[in-house]
Design a protein around this motif. Structure first.
Motif, mmCIF file in Angstrom:
data_model
loop_
_atom_site.group_PDB
_atom_site.id
_atom_site.type_symbol
_atom_site.label_atom_id
_atom_site.label_comp_id
_atom_site.label_asym_id
_atom_site.label_seq_id
_atom_site.Cartn_x
_atom_site.Cartn_y
_atom_site.Cartn_z
ATOM 1 N N LEU A 197 0.806 -1.224 0.000
ATOM 2 C CA LEU A 197 0.000 0.000 0.000
ATOM 3 C C LEU A 197 0.839 1.274 0.000
ATOM 4 C CD1 LEU A 197 -2.972 0.690 -0.110
ATOM 5 C CD2 LEU A 197 -2.987 0.833 2.396
ATOM 6 N N PRO A 198 1.929 1.379 0.791
ATOM 7 C CA PRO A 198 2.742 2.607 0.721
ATOM 8 C C PRO A 198 3.290 2.889 -0.670
ATOM 9 C CG PRO A 198 3.300 1.363 2.681
ATOM 10 C CD PRO A 198 2.398 0.482 1.857
ATOM 11 N N LEU A 199 3.805 1.860 -1.331
ATOM 12 C CA LEU A 199 4.308 2.044 -2.692
ATOM 13 C C LEU A 199 3.174 2.389 -3.642
ATOM 14 C CD1 LEU A 199 6.604 1.914 -4.742
ATOM 15 C CD2 LEU A 199 6.234 -0.553 -4.906
ATOM 16 N N LEU A 200 2.015 1.799 -3.422
ATOM 17 C CA LEU A 200 0.861 2.064 -4.276
ATOM 18 C C LEU A 200 0.425 3.519 -4.172
ATOM 19 C CD1 LEU A 200 -1.012 0.484 -6.183
ATOM 20 C CD2 LEU A 200 -2.541 0.125 -4.239
ATOM 21 N N ILE A 201 0.408 4.053 -2.966
ATOM 22 C CA ILE A 201 0.027 5.448 -2.760
ATOM 23 C C ILE A 201 1.038 6.384 -3.429
ATOM 24 C CG2 ILE A 201 -0.311 7.225 -1.002
ATOM 25 C CD1 ILE A 201 -1.314 5.029 0.868
ATOM 26 N N THR A 202 2.313 6.048 -3.306
ATOM 27 C CA THR A 202 3.350 6.867 -3.922
ATOM 28 C C THR A 202 3.223 6.880 -5.439
ATOM 29 O OG1 THR A 202 4.864 6.360 -2.103
ATOM 30 C CG2 THR A 202 5.831 7.178 -4.144
ATOM 31 N N LEU A 203 3.033 5.703 -6.028
ATOM 32 C CA LEU A 203 2.880 5.617 -7.481
ATOM 33 C C LEU A 203 1.645 6.375 -7.958
ATOM 34 C CD1 LEU A 203 3.770 1.854 -8.080
ATOM 35 C CD2 LEU A 203 5.154 3.846 -8.669
ATOM 36 N N MET A 204 0.589 6.335 -7.167
ATOM 37 C CA MET A 204 -0.640 7.016 -7.561
ATOM 38 C C MET A 204 -0.438 8.527 -7.589
ATOM 39 S SD MET A 204 -4.432 6.717 -5.890
ATOM 40 C CE MET A 204 -5.743 7.802 -6.427
ATOM 41 N N SER A 205 0.260 9.072 -6.601
ATOM 42 C CA SER A 205 0.503 10.513 -6.589
ATOM 43 C C SER A 205 1.390 10.938 -7.756
ATOM 44 C CB SER A 205 1.140 10.921 -5.259
ATOM 45 O OG SER A 205 2.389 10.285 -5.085
ATOM 46 N N LEU A 206 2.373 10.117 -8.106
ATOM 47 C CA LEU A 206 3.216 10.421 -9.261
ATOM 48 C C LEU A 206 2.430 10.302 -10.569
ATOM 49 C CD1 LEU A 206 6.487 8.560 -8.197
ATOM 50 C CD2 LEU A 206 6.065 11.017 -8.133
ATOM 51 N N GLU A 207 1.523 9.337 -10.631
ATOM 52 C CA GLU A 207 0.706 9.144 -11.830
ATOM 53 C C GLU A 207 -0.209 10.335 -12.074
ATOM 54 O OE1 GLU A 207 -1.117 7.750 -15.180
ATOM 55 O OE2 GLU A 207 0.751 7.106 -14.245
ATOM 56 N N MET A 208 -0.634 11.001 -11.011
ATOM 57 C CA MET A 208 -1.492 12.177 -11.179
ATOM 58 C C MET A 208 -0.772 13.267 -11.959
ATOM 59 S SD MET A 208 -3.380 12.469 -7.476
ATOM 60 C CE MET A 208 -4.455 11.164 -6.882
ATOM 61 N N GLY A 209 0.516 13.455 -11.671
ATOM 62 C CA GLY A 209 1.280 14.430 -12.436
ATOM 63 C C GLY A 209 1.416 14.039 -13.892
ATOM 64 N N VAL A 210 1.625 12.755 -14.149
ATOM 65 C CA VAL A 210 1.707 12.267 -15.528
ATOM 66 C C VAL A 210 0.377 12.498 -16.251
ATOM 67 C CG1 VAL A 210 2.041 10.220 -16.968
ATOM 68 C CG2 VAL A 210 3.466 10.568 -14.948
ATOM 69 N N ALA A 211 -0.730 12.237 -15.563
ATOM 70 C CA ALA A 211 -2.050 12.403 -16.176
ATOM 71 C C ALA A 211 -2.317 13.860 -16.542
ATOM 72 C CB ALA A 211 -3.135 11.891 -15.227
ATOM 73 N N VAL A 212 -1.854 14.796 -15.715
ATOM 74 C CA VAL A 212 -2.020 16.217 -16.029
ATOM 75 C C VAL A 212 -1.293 16.571 -17.326
ATOM 76 C CG1 VAL A 212 -1.458 18.557 -15.259
ATOM 77 C CG2 VAL A 212 -2.403 16.915 -13.644
ATOM 78 N N ILE A 213 -0.075 16.052 -17.479
ATOM 79 C CA ILE A 213 0.703 16.342 -18.685
ATOM 80 C C ILE A 213 0.053 15.711 -19.921
ATOM 81 C CG2 ILE A 213 2.927 15.965 -19.819
ATOM 82 C CD1 ILE A 213 4.247 16.113 -17.108
ATOM 83 N N VAL A 214 -0.392 14.465 -19.801
ATOM 84 C CA VAL A 214 -1.009 13.789 -20.946
ATOM 85 C C VAL A 214 -2.281 14.506 -21.362
ATOM 86 C CG1 VAL A 214 -2.072 11.649 -21.737
ATOM 87 C CG2 VAL A 214 0.002 11.564 -20.359
ATOM 88 N N GLU A 215 -3.096 14.926 -20.396
ATOM 89 C CA GLU A 215 -4.327 15.654 -20.738
ATOM 90 C C GLU A 215 -3.997 16.967 -21.426
ATOM 91 O OE1 GLU A 215 -7.471 18.257 -20.923
ATOM 92 O OE2 GLU A 215 -5.782 18.671 -19.576
ATOM 93 N N ALA A 216 -2.936 17.648 -20.958
ATOM 94 C CA ALA A 216 -2.549 18.903 -21.590
ATOM 95 C C ALA A 216 -2.106 18.671 -23.032
ATOM 96 C CB ALA A 216 -1.428 19.563 -20.782
ATOM 97 N N ILE A 217 -1.379 17.583 -23.281
ATOM 98 C CA ILE A 217 -0.950 17.263 -24.645
ATOM 99 C C ILE A 217 -2.154 16.975 -25.535
ATOM 100 C CG2 ILE A 217 0.318 15.595 -26.055
ATOM 101 C CD1 ILE A 217 2.268 15.285 -23.731
ATOM 102 N N LEU A 218 -3.095 16.184 -25.019
ATOM 103 C CA LEU A 218 -4.269 15.830 -25.819
ATOM 104 C C LEU A 218 -5.158 17.044 -26.080
ATOM 105 C CD1 LEU A 218 -5.212 12.389 -24.207
ATOM 106 C CD2 LEU A 218 -4.074 12.803 -26.389
#
Length: 285
Positions: A197-218
């Motif tokens: 769970l700790p690693l999962l929470i960390t990956l999820m917070s990092l993925e949110m930043g990736v999702a912001v960039i991908v949405e901006a590109i699209l």
């Protein structure tokens, strides 16, 4: 009075939470915070500079775009699109990736081999190109943007979590649970999942930043929300035409994207440093 949890004492976590809180407030209370209607066009105030510059108008604190729309209002409303995609896409990718990771790492054998080959094939495509291909097939729209990000980024969770599950699978308490007679489902959810769970929470917070960039590109290429919905990538695309006359129209949405991604990334880094017991033990030694 109870002391604060260790992870909440981290300066990185606190900074990330403050930034995300500001973005959430902007998204939730956008109609009350925005000084103007984000889609209202004022052809008499085209390319107005920011209020502090020569020729600025206090009614438009950050100026206007080529159609006379308020830049600040569009930035505030654009936070809604960015956060909606960030939270929903990261949760969806986390659920799919974590499920496959726990199945592969727990059962091993041909199950692990099959899921591993699927992940490798999926990762062979560049993420942005794969997102664009999926958007062409799915069509434009915020829902399809979220779906495209989920279909692309679930492999990030699966690949990293699988290794962690394999390590936890060999722990004595997991073997003890199996000897007691725990089912596979109960062993995974009660014994292995809390450890990942700790690693999962960390990956999820990092993925949110990736999702912001991908949405901006699209949204930049016109494959996200419609023109009636403000989005940061869409603002960058519109500002290219007048980059020399009104450079701040381009700088403002870029800074907003950087601010959001920085908040999610520093939160993820802080959580990784405080929740990962291996890192904390290394720092103490």
């Amino acid at each position: 009075m109870r002391p604060l949890p260790l992870w909440l004492k981290s300066g990185r976590v606190q900074t990330g939470l403050v930034i995300i809180f500001i973005l959430v407030v902007c998204a939730v209370f956008a109609p009350y915070l925005a000084p103007n209607d984000p889609n209202e066009q004022n052809l008499l105030s085209i390319l107005t500079p920011p209020a502090w510059a020569d020729g600025g108008d206090p009614m438009f604190p950050l100026g206007t775009d080529s159609l006379g729309r308020c830049i600040l209002s569009r930035l505030i409303f654009g936070a809604r699109v960015a956060l909606t995609v960030a939270f929903t896409a990261s949760v969806g990718a986390m659920i799919i990736g974590a499920t496959f990771a726990h199945i592969a790492g727990y059962f091993g054998g041909w199950v692990d081999w099959l899921i591993g080959r699927i992940v490798e094939i999926w990762l062979s495509f560049p993420p942005v190109i794969l997102s664009l291909i999926l958007m062409v097939g799915l069509g434009t729209g915020l829902r399809n943007v979220v779906l495209a990000i989920i279909l692309v980024d679930w492999t990030r969770f699966c690949r990293v979590l699988r290794s962690e599950v394999i390590v936890l699978r060999r722990r004595d308490y997991v073997a003890a649970a199996q000897l007691v007679g725990f089912s596979h489902w109960r062993t995974i959810t009660r014994e292995i999942l809390p450890g990942t769970l700790p690693l999962l929470i960390t990956l999820m917070s990092l993925e949110m930043g990736v999702a912001v960039i991908v949405e901006a590109i699209l949204s930049f290429v016109g494959m996200s929300v419609g023109s009636e919905t403000p989005a940061w990538g869409q603002m960058i695309a519109d500002a290219r035409q007048n980059i020399y006359e009104a450079p701040f129209n381009l700088i403002a949405p870029i800074c907003a994207i950087f601010f959001a991604v920085f908040g999610f990334n520093i939160l993820g880094d802080g959580l990784r440093r405080t929740l990962d017991t291996r890192l904390t033990q290394t720092e103490r030694t």
